[in-house]
Motif scaffolding. Sequence first.
Motif, short mmCIF file in Angstrom:
data_model
loop_
_atom_site.label_atom_id
_atom_site.label_comp_id
_atom_site.label_asym_id
_atom_site.label_seq_id
_atom_site.Cartn_x
_atom_site.Cartn_y
_atom_site.Cartn_z
N ASN A 148 0.82 -1.21 0.00
CA ASN A 148 0.00 0.00 0.00
C ASN A 148 0.85 1.26 0.00
O ASN A 148 0.49 2.27 -0.62
CB ASN A 148 -0.94 0.00 1.21
N ASP A 149 1.98 1.22 0.70
CA ASP A 149 2.89 2.37 0.71
C ASP A 149 3.39 2.67 -0.70
O ASP A 149 3.46 3.83 -1.12
CB ASP A 149 4.10 2.11 1.61
N LEU A 154 4.00 6.48 -4.09
CA LEU A 154 4.67 6.67 -5.38
C LEU A 154 3.70 6.82 -6.55
O LEU A 154 4.07 6.57 -7.69
CB LEU A 154 5.62 5.48 -5.66
N GLY A 155 2.47 7.20 -6.27
CA GLY A 155 1.61 7.33 -7.44
C GLY A 155 0.21 7.84 -7.28
O GLY A 155 -0.17 8.83 -7.89
N THR A 156 -0.61 7.18 -6.47
CA THR A 156 -2.04 7.48 -6.53
C THR A 156 -2.46 8.62 -5.62
O THR A 156 -3.48 9.26 -5.86
CB THR A 156 -2.87 6.23 -6.16
N VAL A 157 -1.71 8.87 -4.57
CA VAL A 157 -2.08 9.94 -3.65
C VAL A 157 -1.05 11.06 -3.74
O VAL A 157 0.11 10.87 -3.39
CB VAL A 157 -2.16 9.43 -2.19
N ALA A 158 -1.47 12.20 -4.24
CA ALA A 158 -0.55 13.33 -4.38
C ALA A 158 -0.28 13.94 -3.02
O ALA A 158 -1.20 14.15 -2.22
CB ALA A 158 -1.15 14.38 -5.31
N LYS A 159 0.99 14.19 -2.73
CA LYS A 159 1.33 14.85 -1.47
C LYS A 159 0.90 16.31 -1.54
O LYS A 159 0.69 16.88 -2.61
CB LYS A 159 2.84 14.74 -1.22
N SER A 160 0.80 16.91 -0.37
CA SER A 160 0.30 18.29 -0.31
C SER A 160 1.16 19.25 -1.11
O SER A 160 0.67 20.26 -1.62
CB SER A 160 0.24 18.75 1.15
N GLY A 161 2.45 18.93 -1.25
CA GLY A 161 3.34 19.85 -1.95
C GLY A 161 3.36 19.70 -3.45
O GLY A 161 3.95 20.52 -4.16
N SER A 199 10.90 -3.20 -2.53
CA SER A 199 10.85 -2.77 -1.13
C SER A 199 10.28 -3.87 -0.23
O SER A 199 9.39 -4.61 -0.64
CB SER A 199 10.01 -1.50 -0.99
N LYS A 200 10.86 -3.93 0.98
CA LYS A 200 10.42 -4.93 1.97
C LYS A 200 10.26 -4.25 3.32
O LYS A 200 11.21 -3.69 3.87
CB LYS A 200 11.46 -6.05 2.08
N ASN A 201 9.04 -4.28 3.81
CA ASN A 201 8.72 -3.76 5.13
C ASN A 201 8.50 -4.94 6.07
O ASN A 201 8.06 -6.01 5.64
CB ASN A 201 7.46 -2.88 5.04
N ASN A 202 8.76 -4.74 7.35
CA ASN A 202 8.60 -5.84 8.31
C ASN A 202 7.17 -6.36 8.37
O ASN A 202 6.94 -7.50 8.78
CB ASN A 202 9.03 -5.38 9.71
N ASN A 203 6.21 -5.54 7.95
CA ASN A 203 4.80 -5.93 8.07
C ASN A 203 4.19 -6.44 6.77
O ASN A 203 2.97 -6.56 6.67
CB ASN A 203 3.98 -4.73 8.56
N ASP A 204 5.03 -6.71 5.77
CA ASP A 204 4.48 -7.17 4.49
C ASP A 204 5.55 -7.95 3.72
O ASP A 204 6.73 -7.98 4.11
CB ASP A 204 4.03 -5.96 3.66
N LYS A 221 3.95 -8.64 -6.45
CA LYS A 221 4.73 -9.36 -5.45
C LYS A 221 6.00 -9.87 -6.10
O LYS A 221 5.97 -10.41 -7.20
CB LYS A 221 3.90 -10.52 -4.89
N ASP A 222 7.13 -9.70 -5.44
CA ASP A 222 8.42 -10.08 -6.02
C ASP A 222 8.50 -11.59 -6.17
O ASP A 222 8.43 -12.32 -5.17
CB ASP A 222 9.56 -9.58 -5.13
#
Length: 310
Positions: A148-149, A154-161, A199-204, A221-222
């Motif tokens: 989800n990150d 990196l794409g679907t949610v534009a940051k405020s800036g 990317s690899k996070n401890n929760n996924d 998925k890799d």
Amino acid sequence: NGLELFIWFWNIEPKDKVQPSESRVRVSVVKMRVFKVAGTFLVLLVAMFSVQPSVYVAAEETENFEFQAEVSRLMDIIINSLYQKKEIFLREVISNGADALDKIRFLALSDPDELGEGENKDLEMRISFDTEERTLTIRDRGVGMTKNDLIENLGTVAKSGTTNFVEQIAEGGDLSLIGQFGVGFYSVYLVADKVQVRSKNNNDDQYIWTSTADSTFSVAKDPEGNTLGRGTEITLFLKEDALEYADQLRLEELVKRYSEFISFPIYLHKEETEYVDEEEDYDEEDDEGEDDDDDEDDDELEAEDEDDDD
């Protein structure tokens, strides 16, 4: 009965019965249709099982997305930019890697198990390049990103800036300020026409984000599994006019410049070539040969001395 029906279908005639000719024709047609259906089914089965299972997994798990409108606009500006100081992408990637390392270090203060074991405990960044493949890879052992990150950040949610930065650039603002608006990652498209983020996070599980600088990106998925342990690896497929960023000396200069205020170690993969003078090589072989001759002479002298003593 059942036996008679079976014999009739396969055109096996009992001694005491004779099939009418029309029945025989009808049975032949039926059998031909059955064989055709069976043959078609068999071909489909062979085709299905001849494809490798990994291909099915990749096709099933790959998801395609469209960049959020403002992100697409931002990328168009960057890709078509005539900005000359393209090296700023490395500053942004190193800065993002340092932020990820800071996050995992902070999490480890309350839960030491977050760091994991072995190499995962080494909070560092590593940079490597491949001249032949025209790639540059930056890898950190930071907090990493979940599926989800990757999709959101990196794409679907534009940051405020994002909107603010796009407006600034449209008005002639400086592209080098991209990091101050929280969208520094997209500066990689100054030098790359394809970007792959593992990317690899401890929760996924470990996931791969890929985009070829168009309006879409994919996440899958890799298939290689969790090879990173934890962290993020960004691979840039360099443009034709950006091959200097796969040059060792150029990279060494830039890494020193942009790591000045980074508190984590950054390792740059280096290649070394050792040149050997053919004449020196030849002289060394001659010297070794002379030494062997001298040894043989010494052996002969020792043998003669022994004979004289006798």
